[in-house]
Design a protein around this motif. Sequence first.
Motif, short mmCIF file in Angstrom:
data_model
loop_
_atom_site.label_atom_id
_atom_site.label_comp_id
_atom_site.label_asym_id
_atom_site.label_seq_id
_atom_site.Cartn_x
_atom_site.Cartn_y
_atom_site.Cartn_z
N PHE A 224 -41.47 -18.84 14.68
CA PHE A 224 -42.64 -19.67 14.94
C PHE A 224 -43.88 -18.80 14.99
CE2 PHE A 224 -40.51 -18.60 18.86
CZ PHE A 224 -41.49 -18.33 19.80
N LYS A 225 -45.02 -19.42 14.73
CA LYS A 225 -46.25 -18.66 14.45
C LYS A 225 -46.64 -17.70 15.57
CE LYS A 225 -49.22 -21.88 13.31
NZ LYS A 225 -50.47 -22.54 12.84
N HIS A 226 -46.63 -18.18 16.81
CA HIS A 226 -47.12 -17.32 17.88
C HIS A 226 -46.35 -16.01 17.93
CE1 HIS A 226 -48.78 -17.14 22.27
NE2 HIS A 226 -48.79 -15.96 21.68
N ALA A 227 -45.03 -16.10 17.83
CA ALA A 227 -44.21 -14.90 17.96
C ALA A 227 -44.09 -14.11 16.67
CB ALA A 227 -42.82 -15.29 18.46
N ASP A 231 -49.59 -11.43 13.23
CA ASP A 231 -51.05 -11.39 13.24
C ASP A 231 -51.65 -11.14 14.62
OD1 ASP A 231 -51.51 -11.84 10.51
OD2 ASP A 231 -51.35 -14.01 10.74
N ASN A 232 -50.83 -11.13 15.69
CA ASN A 232 -51.34 -11.07 17.06
C ASN A 232 -52.48 -12.09 17.23
OD1 ASN A 232 -51.78 -10.38 19.74
ND2 ASN A 232 -52.89 -8.48 19.27
N PRO A 233 -52.17 -13.39 17.13
CA PRO A 233 -53.23 -14.40 17.10
C PRO A 233 -54.16 -14.37 18.30
CG PRO A 233 -51.07 -15.41 17.43
CD PRO A 233 -50.83 -13.99 17.03
N ALA A 409 -45.43 -11.13 19.72
CA ALA A 409 -46.77 -11.33 19.15
C ALA A 409 -47.62 -10.08 19.26
CB ALA A 409 -47.45 -12.50 19.86
N TYR A 410 -47.66 -9.48 20.46
CA TYR A 410 -48.51 -8.31 20.66
C TYR A 410 -48.07 -7.14 19.78
CZ TYR A 410 -50.37 -10.61 24.86
OH TYR A 410 -50.97 -11.47 25.75
N GLY A 411 -46.75 -6.98 19.61
CA GLY A 411 -46.24 -5.88 18.80
C GLY A 411 -46.19 -6.19 17.32
N ARG A 412 -46.54 -7.43 16.95
CA ARG A 412 -46.54 -7.86 15.54
C ARG A 412 -45.16 -7.66 14.90
NH1 ARG A 412 -52.23 -8.11 13.72
NH2 ARG A 412 -53.55 -7.22 15.34
N TYR A 413 -44.13 -8.06 15.64
CA TYR A 413 -42.76 -7.92 15.13
C TYR A 413 -42.38 -9.13 14.28
CZ TYR A 413 -42.24 -4.20 18.60
OH TYR A 413 -42.40 -3.05 19.34
N ALA A 415 -39.58 -11.82 12.62
CA ALA A 415 -38.40 -12.51 13.13
C ALA A 415 -37.18 -11.61 12.94
CB ALA A 415 -38.21 -13.84 12.41
N GLY A 416 -36.35 -11.53 13.97
CA GLY A 416 -35.16 -10.70 13.91
C GLY A 416 -35.39 -9.26 14.28
N ALA A 417 -36.63 -8.88 14.64
CA ALA A 417 -36.95 -7.49 14.96
C ALA A 417 -37.44 -7.30 16.39
CB ALA A 417 -37.99 -6.97 13.97
N HIS A 418 -37.11 -8.24 17.29
CA HIS A 418 -37.61 -8.15 18.66
C HIS A 418 -37.13 -6.86 19.32
CE1 HIS A 418 -38.59 -9.15 22.79
NE2 HIS A 418 -39.24 -10.21 22.36
N PRO A 419 -38.02 -6.10 19.95
CA PRO A 419 -37.62 -4.81 20.52
C PRO A 419 -36.60 -4.91 21.65
CG PRO A 419 -39.82 -5.39 21.23
CD PRO A 419 -39.44 -6.38 20.17
N CYS A 420 -36.47 -6.09 22.25
CA CYS A 420 -35.49 -6.27 23.32
C CYS A 420 -34.32 -7.15 22.89
CB CYS A 420 -36.16 -6.84 24.56
SG CYS A 420 -37.43 -5.76 25.26
N GLY A 421 -34.23 -7.42 21.60
CA GLY A 421 -33.07 -8.11 21.06
C GLY A 421 -33.06 -9.61 21.18
N TYR A 422 -34.15 -10.20 21.65
CA TYR A 422 -34.18 -11.66 21.78
C TYR A 422 -34.29 -12.33 20.41
CZ TYR A 422 -34.76 -11.50 26.86
OH TYR A 422 -34.57 -11.32 28.21
N VAL A 423 -33.64 -13.46 20.27
CA VAL A 423 -33.79 -14.29 19.08
C VAL A 423 -34.02 -15.73 19.54
CG1 VAL A 423 -32.39 -12.82 17.60
CG2 VAL A 423 -31.29 -14.66 18.88
N PHE A 424 -34.57 -16.54 18.67
CA PHE A 424 -34.81 -17.95 18.93
C PHE A 424 -33.97 -18.76 17.96
CE2 PHE A 424 -38.51 -15.54 20.16
CZ PHE A 424 -38.84 -16.05 21.41
N SER A 425 -33.26 -19.75 18.48
CA SER A 425 -32.33 -20.47 17.64
C SER A 425 -31.96 -21.80 18.27
CB SER A 425 -31.05 -19.63 17.45
OG SER A 425 -30.07 -20.32 16.72
#
Length: 613
Positions: A224-227, A231-233, A409-413, A415-425
């Motif tokens: 989703f866009k925010h995460a 772009d760090n909206p 969002a802040y790290g501009r990661y 999808a699938g690259a979250h630094p703490c391993g979180y995913v949305f599904s």
Amino acid sequence: MANSPFRVAAASAAPVLLLLLAACSTRGPHPTRETTPMFSAPRVTEHRNGDDLLTAGLGRDGLRAMLAPAFADPERPTSTELRRRALWQNWRGIADLAPGGGYGDLYGSTADVPGREFSALATVPGATHPHRVLAQVPDGFDVGKRCVVVTASSGSRGIYGAIAVAGAWGLPKGCAVAYTDKGAGTDYFDLDADQGARADGTTGPRGDGLAFAAQATAASGVAFKHAHSQDNPEADWGRHVQQAAQFALQSLGEAFPQAAPFTFDNTRVIAVGISNGGGAVLRAAELDGDWLDAVVAGEPNVYVVGEGSRALYDYTTEAALLMPCALLDAALAPLPQPPLAAQATPAWTQHCAALKAAGLVEGDSVAAQASFAHARLRSVGWTDAALRSGALSVGFDLWRAVAATYASAYGRYAAGAHPCGYVFSATNPDGSARVASAAERAAWWSDASGIPPGAGVGLVDATPAGSPPLTSLRCLRGLWSGSHADAQRVRRGIDETRAASPRAGLPVIVVHGLDDGLIPAAFSSAPYVAMAQGAGRDVRYWQVRNAQHFDAFLGLPDYAARYVPLLPYVYAALDRVKAHLDGAAALPASTVVDTTPRGAGKALDATHLALPR
């Protein structure tokens, strides 16, 4: 403790990013720094005869209905059905519409306002993905008294996320209302089906005019866009608002060509928003150019250089770790009853034990551990009033959801690259990930809040089995307090969101509840006002006692008994700035509003609100 995860990280040495974006025209000689933006995927729809601008024909009674407006075909809803349901969802997510709550009787409006909607996609310079813009133009718009109310969605909501704030005030007065989802919103993208939301909200495949398509990846689940826009909206919130205002002027020219052009010279523009939308209009207030006439910001998420100011990510990750345990401290009793209250105490007790095992709290009993966590939060600026109302955010697991989203969002990661391993599904009953159904995917645009969990999408912790307690939460906290590469990357993004003073001469009213437990006033509004006033800016500050962050949850009996709604004060502030701009009254003074909670089983009346006069 020098290595404590609760020590506030040192401010980055990187300079504050100054957003210099001029309006397309000004009231006096002023150099134009950017041309009028181009808008893509334009649409115009008419809303009359049972399908109005403000409630899509539902009215207050329809908005109060417990069931969302149905889709004739759940897998293929029409754009009209999606719009109606999105309005229903967003009204109920922002306003207290419950009988006895006062909406539509003491304050606010759900009037039948016929007119047209102009919508498009707009992209700020440097961004790779667009944000949505929408202009509602009532049939009663007075070209002789041209007015635009510009707003940004609260939270991460979709394009109708400020309907109960700006639309409810501006449309019945005959003003056009301009909206932006500020680069967040509900344009979810199904990574498994490679499908997302088109400009009209319906679902389509990549390449079919989608409002957001995530970067192609091997990852599964939902983006989703925010995460995941990369772009760090939040860094561009002010520019999103300005582009929405520019789009409104362009739309008015199309709606009333005989009265064109509509410019910032000849059209009054007032900005208003709450929560993240409040932060967005304050960011707009600092932009170059004499394009805004006044600003009202309610409970704004705003971060400045100043004493007491704390970044949302800092105190969110702190709360995610400590607040579930702290709320068990007897000194905070009685708490307002959170969702699933019966399950809260055992879950929070286990959380205290996990904190103790991780060395993050001290004490050999739950009572001692809770007291320690409570004291720790108090020592860094949390008030007991904020902690009590924060029980709602703990009950809904909101701290973790916000932290995971904003870290991405802040790290501009991607999808699938979250630094703490979180995913949305989409998730199974046990919380594990699964593929979304066509019906779930079709409803995301109307039903989602912009940050999972919700609308059939969950936050999945991918921490390997057997990991130490609180591994993922500690990872999120470490992105603020640590010194590793991912932490530096996230903090650079946070630095880009710092706000500056509003433009000189621009009247601004900030309104904040003193019991706010999601965006505490002490961390946001108070330091912003001090910074702005210290710079000689005309900023007034209304501090409302017994008001917390979520008017919508005043439908819960215990919250209704304890707290007053904040929206009446936002509307009143808009009334006051309008009177000031009309030359009918001076701007109101800063004040602390002494309200009176209505108590159990009582209807709200004017004496409870004590609105400033």
